[in-house]
Scaffold this motif. Structure first.
Motif, short mmCIF file in Angstrom:
data_model
loop_
_atom_site.label_atom_id
_atom_site.label_comp_id
_atom_site.label_asym_id
_atom_site.label_seq_id
_atom_site.Cartn_x
_atom_site.Cartn_y
_atom_site.Cartn_z
N ASP A 134 12.25 12.33 6.70
CA ASP A 134 11.18 12.69 7.63
C ASP A 134 10.09 11.62 7.57
O ASP A 134 9.51 11.40 6.50
N PRO A 135 9.78 10.96 8.68
CA PRO A 135 8.77 9.88 8.65
C PRO A 135 7.42 10.34 8.14
O PRO A 135 6.70 9.58 7.47
N GLU A 136 7.04 11.60 8.43
CA GLU A 136 5.75 12.10 7.98
C GLU A 136 5.72 12.21 6.45
O GLU A 136 4.76 11.78 5.80
N HIS A 168 4.65 6.73 0.82
CA HIS A 168 4.25 5.32 0.91
C HIS A 168 2.75 5.16 0.67
O HIS A 168 2.33 4.25 -0.06
N ALA A 169 1.94 6.02 1.25
CA ALA A 169 0.48 5.91 1.09
C ALA A 169 0.09 6.14 -0.37
O ALA A 169 -0.76 5.43 -0.91
N GLY A 187 7.61 0.01 3.66
CA GLY A 187 7.49 1.30 4.35
C GLY A 187 8.30 1.32 5.63
O GLY A 187 8.99 2.29 5.94
N ARG A 188 8.21 0.24 6.40
CA ARG A 188 8.97 0.18 7.65
C ARG A 188 10.47 0.22 7.38
O ARG A 188 11.23 0.86 8.13
N GLY A 242 4.40 3.21 11.50
CA GLY A 242 3.02 2.70 11.44
C GLY A 242 2.40 2.81 10.08
O GLY A 242 1.32 3.41 9.93
N PRO A 243 3.02 2.24 9.02
CA PRO A 243 2.41 2.32 7.69
C PRO A 243 1.06 1.62 7.66
O PRO A 243 0.83 0.67 8.42
N PRO A 244 0.13 2.08 6.82
CA PRO A 244 -1.20 1.44 6.76
C PRO A 244 -1.08 -0.02 6.35
O PRO A 244 -0.22 -0.39 5.56
N GLU A 245 -1.97 -0.84 6.92
CA GLU A 245 -1.95 -2.28 6.63
C GLU A 245 -3.25 -2.77 6.01
O GLU A 245 -3.41 -3.96 5.77
#
Length: 303
Positions: A139-141, A147-148, A180-181, A187-190
């Motif tokens: 699940d991406p969420e 990841h965060a 993350g990708r 859209g992982p944080p950058e």
């Protein structure tokens, strides 16, 4: 004394690689490949992941990720972490180091294997409102939370026990967004600010929680089945990981910084001392980095 040091070094290597003496085959294979990889010498990722402070980061990540009941259910229901915690640790290290030091092809292949395993990691848990919720390791969420929490932990720990990061903390977050990708995060944080926004969103969503399962997990992380020679040093590093947490997360986890009565015990310097000893045991440069540099030299890149 020499026999004790040899035993200690063997225990240390076994903990991280599963091999007391030899370098694992997957590390040697990082010298293979026909491209320079996603990350190279001088990158923020190499600086952070090449630091022995990643041991504290790893403890902190496990604590943080366990706060999400979906992530914890996946580990509980589908992982042998209690029966074979070192095996699971070695598998995680293998993926992180392959993405960090391997060729792009090797990183994609390693990630594909992880995602293949994740296909079967799904189920249900009861949320904080008493309603059944489904979860999936793909699940991406949910991957976004994992990841965060990872980026937040590695930056927070490196700030205290690591060295300078080329390009600063934002550079590390931006570079590791590639991982993350690969895993399926959308859209992982950058930037570090975006990581903080993501962490705040999760905290105020009401989805994180402390329950009996979390308390059991925290206790397991506090006292894992390590070799006796490693337990004292691990306790110091565990305390360092706890101290690096924001107070709101420490409260959720039911943890507190070590004290002698009302007096806080020192944390930063004892952890630095333990890390220095670990660095002596493992060597100044990891076998993964050496293999990556060999690949780069073979391909004609500056290594």
């Amino acid at each position: 004394m020499d026999s004790f040091i040899r035993k200690w070094r063997g225990d240390l290597r076994t903990t991280f690689t599963g091999h007391p003496l030899a370098v694992p085959d997957w590390v040697l294979e990082l010298a293979d490949g026909d491209d320079p990889g996603y990350h190279r010498p001088g990158s923020a990722v190499w600086a952070v992941h090449g630091s022995v402070a990643t041991i504290i980061s790893g403890i902190r990540v496990l604590l943080m990720q366990s706060l999400h009941p979906g992530a914890l259910a996946g580990v509980y229901d589908h992982s042998a972490f209690q029966q074979d915690p070192l095996g699971r640790l070695a598998g995680t290290i293998r993926w992180i180091f392959t993405v960090s030091y391997g060729s792009e092809a090797a990183a994609r292949q390693a990630t594909a294997k992880v995602r293949q395993v994740h296909r079967f990691v799904h189920g249900t848990y009861v949320d904080n409102h008493g309603a059944p919720r489904s979860y999936s390791a793909r699940d991406p969420e949910l991957l976004g939370w994992v990841h965060a929490a990872y980026a937040d932990s590695f930056v927070a720990v490196h700030r205290v026990w690591g060295g300078a990061i080329p390009g600063g903390e934002d550079a590390y977050v931006r570079e590791w967004a590639q991982a993350g990708r690969l895993m399926g995060v959308i859209g992982p944080p950058e930037t570090l600010a975006e990581v903080k926004e993501e962490m705040d969103r999760w905290y105020y969503s009401g989805e994180l929680r402390a329950d009996a399962r979390l308390r059991e997990t925290v206790e397991f992380i506090r006292n894992p089945p390590l070799a006796p020679s490693l337990r004292g040093g691990y306790r110091v590093l565990f305390n360092a990981a706890v101290a690096s947490l924001e107070p709101r997360y420490r409260e959720l986890l039911g943890l507190r910084t070590p004290r002698l009565g009302p007096v806080p015990l020192p944390i930063v310097l004892p952890a630095k001392a333990v890390l220095a000893v670990v660095r002596l045991g493992l060597g100044r440069q990891s076998s993964s980095e050496k293999a990556a540099r060999a690949r780069l030299r073979r391909l004609g890149y500056a290594a």
